[in-house]
Design a protein around this motif. Structure first.
Motif, PDB file in Angstrom:
ATOM      1  N   ARG A 257       0.836  -1.211   0.000  1.00 18.76           N
ATOM      2  CA  ARG A 257       0.000   0.000   0.000  1.00 18.76           C
ATOM      3  C   ARG A 257       0.873   1.265   0.000  1.00 18.76           C
ATOM      4  O   ARG A 257       0.874   2.046   0.962  1.00 18.76           O
ATOM      5  CB  ARG A 257      -0.945  -0.017   1.203  1.00 18.76           C
ATOM      6  N   PHE A 260      -0.040   4.979   1.033  1.00 18.59           N
ATOM      7  CA  PHE A 260      -0.241   5.297   2.442  1.00 18.59           C
ATOM      8  C   PHE A 260       1.084   5.709   3.094  1.00 18.59           C
ATOM      9  O   PHE A 260       1.131   5.960   4.298  1.00 18.59           O
ATOM     10  CB  PHE A 260      -0.814   4.105   3.205  1.00 18.59           C
ATOM     11  N   THR A 262       4.264   7.735   4.464  1.00 19.85           N
ATOM     12  CA  THR A 262       4.366   9.047   5.099  1.00 19.85           C
ATOM     13  C   THR A 262       5.674   9.761   4.773  1.00 19.85           C
ATOM     14  O   THR A 262       5.946  10.838   5.295  1.00 19.85           O
ATOM     15  CB  THR A 262       4.237   8.904   6.630  1.00 19.85           C
ATOM     16  N   TRP A 357      -1.999  12.439   7.991  1.00 19.63           N
ATOM     17  CA  TRP A 357      -2.640  12.775   6.715  1.00 19.63           C
ATOM     18  C   TRP A 357      -1.821  13.806   5.938  1.00 19.63           C
ATOM     19  O   TRP A 357      -1.708  13.708   4.714  1.00 19.63           O
ATOM     20  CB  TRP A 357      -4.050  13.306   6.964  1.00 19.63           C
ATOM     21  N   GLN A 360       1.147  11.943   4.509  1.00 23.03           N
ATOM     22  CA  GLN A 360       0.723  11.077   3.409  1.00 23.03           C
ATOM     23  C   GLN A 360       0.391  11.895   2.166  1.00 23.03           C
ATOM     24  O   GLN A 360       0.791  11.533   1.044  1.00 23.03           O
ATOM     25  CB  GLN A 360      -0.487  10.243   3.831  1.00 23.03           C
ATOM     26  N   HIS A 424      -9.361   1.511  -2.174  1.00 22.56           N
ATOM     27  CA  HIS A 424      -9.001   2.261  -0.972  1.00 22.56           C
ATOM     28  C   HIS A 424      -9.478   1.552   0.285  1.00 22.56           C
ATOM     29  O   HIS A 424      -8.722   1.431   1.260  1.00 22.56           O
ATOM     30  CB  HIS A 424      -9.596   3.666  -1.042  1.00 22.56           C
ATOM     31  N   SER A 427      -7.426  -1.576   0.877  1.00 20.40           N
ATOM     32  CA  SER A 427      -6.072  -1.197   1.308  1.00 20.40           C
ATOM     33  C   SER A 427      -6.067  -0.719   2.753  1.00 20.40           C
ATOM     34  O   SER A 427      -5.161  -1.054   3.527  1.00 20.40           O
ATOM     35  CB  SER A 427      -5.520  -0.098   0.391  1.00 20.40           C
ATOM     36  N   LYS A 428      -7.072   0.055   3.115  1.00 21.20           N
ATOM     37  CA  LYS A 428      -7.163   0.532   4.496  1.00 21.20           C
ATOM     38  C   LYS A 428      -7.364  -0.634   5.455  1.00 21.20           C
ATOM     39  O   LYS A 428      -6.778  -0.672   6.546  1.00 21.20           O
ATOM     40  CB  LYS A 428      -8.321   1.521   4.612  1.00 21.20           C
ATOM     41  N   GLU A 431      -4.106  -2.278   5.788  1.00 19.50           N
ATOM     42  CA  GLU A 431      -3.192  -1.440   6.559  1.00 19.50           C
ATOM     43  C   GLU A 431      -3.389  -1.653   8.057  1.00 19.50           C
ATOM     44  O   GLU A 431      -2.466  -1.451   8.857  1.00 19.50           O
ATOM     45  CB  GLU A 431      -3.407   0.033   6.192  1.00 19.50           C
TER      46      GLU A 431
END
Length: 479
Positions: A257, A260, A262, A357, A360, A424, A427-428, A431
């Motif tokens: 992923r 995502f 950072t 956020w 990211q 999404h 993937s979340k 994660e």
């Protein structure tokens, strides 16, 4: 494309049938025969180049295992040159001949997956040279490792320590492994046909006619290219893992992923993992890694990403793309403390979701700008695209029907949007350390097969099928 063609899956089913009816000690021969059939069916030219590099790496590994000192090193270097030279000539010589010397390019016969198996063979020779593994003495078994057909075109790039025993020892039928392999195949088709190929239509419209588009059009096309490239490549490696799983063989996951991430450093821990770790273990660390001070570390980083750019393709745009990622990481490290102070002054807590956020979002934008250069026909066009997307302000195109002139009607746009939303969400969920496939597998028989059938029907109805269907090639098939 081969991996989503009917002929390919007929080969897979035939190999699968023979694999599980043969005695377990002979099953590796079925895989070897499937590799040969794969090349015979899909790529009748250039095979002799591949065979030559297999023989070179096989013999070099045997010799370096027996030799020592200068002789061992000389054989190893000659082996690397023997494997790298065909790749360099085929993939990079025309850039020098045509763009720099101004002469007619040579029409090379390109062996299938040359960029991927070249790294695979170099890694094998290096591991034997450094004593991390012993050489394979059976040339047929070594050829099986070098040419395993599900992953030969686009990876993941396997390590010798992880794959050969799975190939040569044979695997008993395991319902869970087979079903989970089937799950991955369905997911791969979804990624390719519902998301990647649809996004490609808008991307190609804008990038291939870039003087006609600016501002918001380029922003949208660039975001969709980031999605297209990710889902296209993820689809291919997912299909490779799925088909391998049918035989009870586990290939490493090539993505974690990446959008995502950072930071750019985190991005490269998640993107094309088999390539990233290969560059780390066989280029960055041998150069000295971070063991000789910061200046040397940054130089090693630039060299590593220069090679990454060179591997991805011939042309200044690929070199700049690679070096840009090295630049991102160096600047990111040098400005770390300053950015942390800014977060503190703004009242953003260290472990807050807001900070996550922001990081990211910033990382994605940096990666997205680099992808524009990667996708553009030339470096100059890539820089012009970035300039036009920043200097032109036309957000009103998002409010009218002008977006529907980019190749997709509103129904297709909705399907693409839903596909990205599903990606999404999945993937979340992943994660968070959870597995959608595992959750489906634990459901009652009727429910889980109902989900599989619904997914297949949905892909057929909403994917890029139809009259005259001809799915686009996987993007990384060109590298």
């Amino acid at each position: 494309m081969i991996y989503i063609s009917l002929k390919y899956f007929v080969l897979v089913l035939a190999a699968l049938f023979l694999y599980y009816i043969f005695p377990i000690r002979f099953r590796w021969l079925i895989l070897l025969a499937a590799n040969i059939a794969f090349y015979a069916l899909f790529y009748k030219t250039g095979w002799w180049v591949f065979l030559g590099t297999i023989l070179i790496s096989y013999l070099v590994a045997l010799l370096t295992d027996k030799l020592s000192g200068a002789g061992k090193k000389a054989v190893f270097i000659l082996g690397i040159l023997g494997v790298v030279t065909p790749w360099f000539l085929i993939k990079n010589s025309n850039f020098v001949i045509n763009e720099i010397l101004g002469r007619e390019p040579i029409n090379w016969l390109v062996p299938m997956g040359i960029s991927f198996y070249t790294l695979q063979l170099i890694g094998y020779m290096a591991d034997v040279y450094m004593g991390k593994t012993g050489p394979e003495k059976n040339i047929a078994k070594f050829a099986l490792f070098a040419s395993f057909f599900p992953q030969i075109i686009q990876g993941p790039i396997p390590r010798y320590e992880n794959l050969p025993h799975q190939l040569t020892e044979g695997n008993r039928f395991d319902e869970e492994k087979v079903v989970k392999g089937f799950q991955l195949i369905i997911w791969g088709f979804f990624l390719k046909l519902v998301i990647a190929d649809k996004a490609a239509i808008i991307v190609n419209t804008v990038f291939d006619n870039y003087p006609a588009y600016s501002g918001a059009y380029i922003w949208i096309a660039s975001f969709l290219y980031s999605v297209q490239l990710y889902t296209d490549f993820l689809a291919c490696t997912t299909l490779a893992r799925g088909v391998s799983g049918l035989f009870g063989i586990r290939l490493e996951n090539n993505f974690e992923r990446p959008y995502f991430a950072t930071s750019i450093k985190d991005f490269w821990r998640r993107w094309h993992i088999s390539l990233s770790t290969w560059l780390r273990d066989y280029i960055y660390i041998p150069l000295g890694g971070n063991r000789k001070g910061k200046t040397r570390k940054y130089i090693n980083l630039f060299i590593t990403f220069f090679i990454s750019g060179l591997w991805h393709g011939a042309g200044f745009k690929f070199l700049v793309w690679g070096l840009l990622h090295a630049f991102y990481q160096v600047v990111g490290e040098l400005t770390f403390e300053l950015r942390e102070k800014i977060y503190s002054v703004c009242g953003i807590k260290p472990d807050s979701m807001k900070k996550k956020w922001i990081k990211q979002g910033g990382t994605f934008l940096l990666v997205n700008f680099a992808w524009i250069i990667f996708r553009a026909d030339t470096l100059r066009k890539g820089l012009e695209l970035i300039t036009n997307m920043i200097t032109e302000f036309n957000p009103w195109v998002l409010m009218n029907d002008r977006l529907f002139t980019l190749g997709l009607e509103w129904r297709e746009m909705v399907i693409l949007g839903i596909g990205i939303f599903i990606l999404h969400k999945v993937s979340k969920y992943q994660e968070e350390g959870k597995s959608v496939g595992e959750r489906i597998f634990t459901q009652p028989l009727l429910i889980r097969w109902g989900v599989y059938l619904a997914a297949i029907v949905g892909i057929i109805l909403f994917g890029t099928y139809g009259f005259g269907f001809d799915a686009q090639d996987f993007i990384y098939g060109g590298f």
